[in-house]
Design a protein around this motif. Structure first.
Motif, PDB file in Angstrom:
ATOM      1  N   ILE A  22      51.273  -4.930 124.011  1.00 51.41           N
ATOM      2  CA  ILE A  22      52.001  -5.468 124.997  1.00 51.41           C
ATOM      3  C   ILE A  22      52.255  -7.172 124.918  1.00 51.41           C
ATOM      4  O   ILE A  22      51.494  -7.635 124.414  1.00 51.41           O
ATOM      5  N   THR A  38      60.855  -7.725 121.672  1.00 54.95           N
ATOM      6  CA  THR A  38      60.101  -6.466 121.888  1.00 54.95           C
ATOM      7  C   THR A  38      61.231  -5.395 121.921  1.00 54.95           C
ATOM      8  O   THR A  38      60.682  -4.141 122.099  1.00 54.95           O
ATOM      9  N   CYS A  43      56.281  -1.894 121.278  1.00 57.04           N
ATOM     10  CA  CYS A  43      55.259  -2.434 122.349  1.00 57.04           C
ATOM     11  C   CYS A  43      56.000  -2.650 123.653  1.00 57.04           C
ATOM     12  O   CYS A  43      57.345  -2.532 123.783  1.00 57.04           O
ATOM     13  N   GLU A  44      55.333  -2.874 124.443  1.00 61.72           N
ATOM     14  CA  GLU A  44      55.903  -3.097 126.047  1.00 61.72           C
ATOM     15  C   GLU A  44      56.158  -4.469 126.365  1.00 61.72           C
ATOM     16  O   GLU A  44      55.287  -5.181 125.846  1.00 61.72           O
ATOM     17  N   LYS A  66      59.005  -3.715 131.660  1.00 57.10           N
ATOM     18  CA  LYS A  66      58.483  -2.385 132.080  1.00 57.10           C
ATOM     19  C   LYS A  66      57.893  -2.553 133.379  1.00 57.10           C
ATOM     20  O   LYS A  66      58.064  -1.624 134.225  1.00 57.10           O
TER      21      LYS A  66
END
Length: 179
Positions: A22, A38, A43-44, A66
């Motif tokens: 993250i 990203t 990954c977020e 997100k």
């Protein structure tokens, strides 16, 4: 733009080398680099929208995460209505205080010779610190032992605002009340 791209590359390398899941951006400028870093990685990207952002292309990144963390309903509504964020992406996390670390004392148990009010944050016109000084002028009349702590520094280019606050402090005769 080159700075954003350069930072995005550096962030991408860190994400890959550290196996990061993250990436959380807390303001718009780092958000652009984080967003680009990203996009193609596993990954977020999430962001916290701390304020009422101007409706401008550069602010749009605040809606790309997100999840978009907002400190309250007003900012959440702003992100949904003005930036088109789906409400399913918005999470409200209120600012708070750990009451285990900072115990509340009833008024009757508080010290009568010491009362501290504090402002902690960026020294910027958008924060309205001049209104705090106006309020402090009224508070100081009733609480002679009150102190106001202003903790922070001006953002680049806003140093004159800090000087104006110092002038206002002298004009209101608050020098002895402010640390």
């Amino acid at each position: 733009l080159l700075s954003v791209i350069h930072c995005a590359r550096a962030i991408s390398h860190i994400i890959l080398s550290e196996d990061i899941d993250i990436v959380h951006a807390r303001s718009r400028v780092p958000a652009w680099s984080s967003y680009f870093a990203t996009r193609a990685l596993p990954c977020e990207f999430i962001i916290t929208a701390h304020g009422y952002y101007s409706i401008h292309f550069l602010s749009r990144v605040a809606s790309y995460g997100k999840f978009i963390i907002c400190p309250g309903k007003v900012i959440a509504t702003h992100m949904i209505e003005d930036f088109g964020c789906p409400s399913s992406k918005v999470r409200i996390i209120h600012r708070s205080v750990d009451l285990e670390k900072f115990k509340y004392l009833p008024y009757s148990q508080r010290s009568r010779d010491k009362f501290i009010i504090s402002y902690i944050g960026r020294i910027s016109p958008i924060k309205g610190i001049e209104y705090l000084l106006q309020a402090m002028k009224k508070v100081a009349r009733n609480f002679p032992f009150v102190k106001l702590w202003i903790i922070g520094s001006p953002q680049a280019g806003k140093e004159s605002y800090l000087e104006n606050l110092k002038i206002l402090t002298r004009r209101f005769s608050l020098d002895r009340f402010i640390d």
